[in-house]
Design a protein around this motif. Structure first.
Motif, PDB file in Angstrom:
ATOM      1  N   SER A  50       0.834  -1.204   0.000  1.00 40.21           N
ATOM      2  CA  SER A  50       0.000   0.000   0.000  1.00 40.21           C
ATOM      3  C   SER A  50       0.867   1.253   0.000  1.00 40.21           C
ATOM      4  O   SER A  50       0.575   2.225  -0.703  1.00 40.21           O
ATOM      5  N   TYR A  51       1.945   1.231   0.767  1.00 48.22           N
ATOM      6  CA  TYR A  51       2.856   2.375   0.812  1.00 48.22           C
ATOM      7  C   TYR A  51       3.476   2.622  -0.562  1.00 48.22           C
ATOM      8  O   TYR A  51       3.551   3.764  -1.015  1.00 48.22           O
ATOM      9  N   LYS A  52       3.891   1.553  -1.227  1.00 54.58           N
ATOM     10  CA  LYS A  52       4.492   1.699  -2.554  1.00 54.58           C
ATOM     11  C   LYS A  52       3.476   2.261  -3.549  1.00 54.58           C
ATOM     12  O   LYS A  52       3.813   3.112  -4.371  1.00 54.58           O
ATOM     13  N   LYS A  53       2.227   1.798  -3.465  1.00 52.99           N
ATOM     14  CA  LYS A  53       1.187   2.322  -4.359  1.00 52.99           C
ATOM     15  C   LYS A  53       0.944   3.800  -4.094  1.00 52.99           C
ATOM     16  O   LYS A  53       0.832   4.597  -5.021  1.00 52.99           O
ATOM     17  N   MET A  54       0.845   4.167  -2.810  1.00 54.67           N
ATOM     18  CA  MET A  54       0.614   5.577  -2.468  1.00 54.67           C
ATOM     19  C   MET A  54       1.801   6.434  -2.896  1.00 54.67           C
ATOM     20  O   MET A  54       1.624   7.547  -3.368  1.00 54.67           O
ATOM     21  N   ASP A  55       3.003   5.905  -2.748  1.00 49.87           N
ATOM     22  CA  ASP A  55       4.194   6.639  -3.144  1.00 49.87           C
ATOM     23  C   ASP A  55       4.186   6.870  -4.651  1.00 49.87           C
ATOM     24  O   ASP A  55       4.506   7.968  -5.126  1.00 49.87           O
ATOM     25  N   GLY A  56       3.792   5.837  -5.417  1.00 51.52           N
ATOM     26  CA  GLY A  56       3.686   5.988  -6.870  1.00 51.52           C
ATOM     27  C   GLY A  56       2.633   7.014  -7.254  1.00 51.52           C
ATOM     28  O   GLY A  56       2.851   7.840  -8.150  1.00 51.52           O
ATOM     29  N   LYS A  57       1.487   6.976  -6.577  1.00 53.46           N
ATOM     30  CA  LYS A  57       0.432   7.950  -6.862  1.00 53.46           C
ATOM     31  C   LYS A  57       0.874   9.358  -6.506  1.00 53.46           C
ATOM     32  O   LYS A  57       0.551  10.318  -7.211  1.00 53.46           O
ATOM     33  N   LEU A  58       1.625   9.495  -5.431  1.00 47.59           N
ATOM     34  CA  LEU A  58       2.140  10.804  -5.039  1.00 47.59           C
ATOM     35  C   LEU A  58       3.112  11.333  -6.092  1.00 47.59           C
ATOM     36  O   LEU A  58       3.058  12.510  -6.457  1.00 47.59           O
TER      37      LEU A  58
END
Length: 101
Positions: A50-58
């Motif tokens: 989830s952190y990696k996905k949020m980081d990518g979206k950011l």
């Protein structure tokens, strides 16, 4: 067999039974702890994903905002140029009317 031999035999059997019971209890607790640890590891892996996905979206959001900022800058320049041209045309019209009067 004397009474002391029976006592020693009972003590040895009790010790073996006690060790076996302790081993079974420790094995059961280790299994339960292992299941708990496995759940925690899975939760941590999910959180990492989830952190990696949020980081990518950011990162995508930052890139999009940068692109928007560039486009807005270009539009600001175009609008400023258009306003300058309109003002120049108005000024030319005023001077032309003065000549016609």
């Amino acid at each position: 067999m004397h009474l002391t031999d029976i006592n020693v035999l009972i003590a040895i059997l009790s010790g073996v039974i006690g060790i076996y019971a302790g081993y079974k209890k420790a094995l059961s607790e280790a299994k339960n702890n292992g299941e708990s640890n496995a759940r925690i590891i899975i939760m941590l892996e999910n959180l990492t994903e989830s952190y990696k996905k949020m980081d990518g979206k950011l990162d995508d959001s930052i890139n999009d905002r940068h692109k928007i900022r560039e486009v807005v800058g270009v539009h600001d320049t175009l609008i400023t140029n258009l306003i300058d041209e309109v003002n120049e045309i108005k000024q030319n019209c005023k001077e032309c009317r003065k000549k016609c009067d």
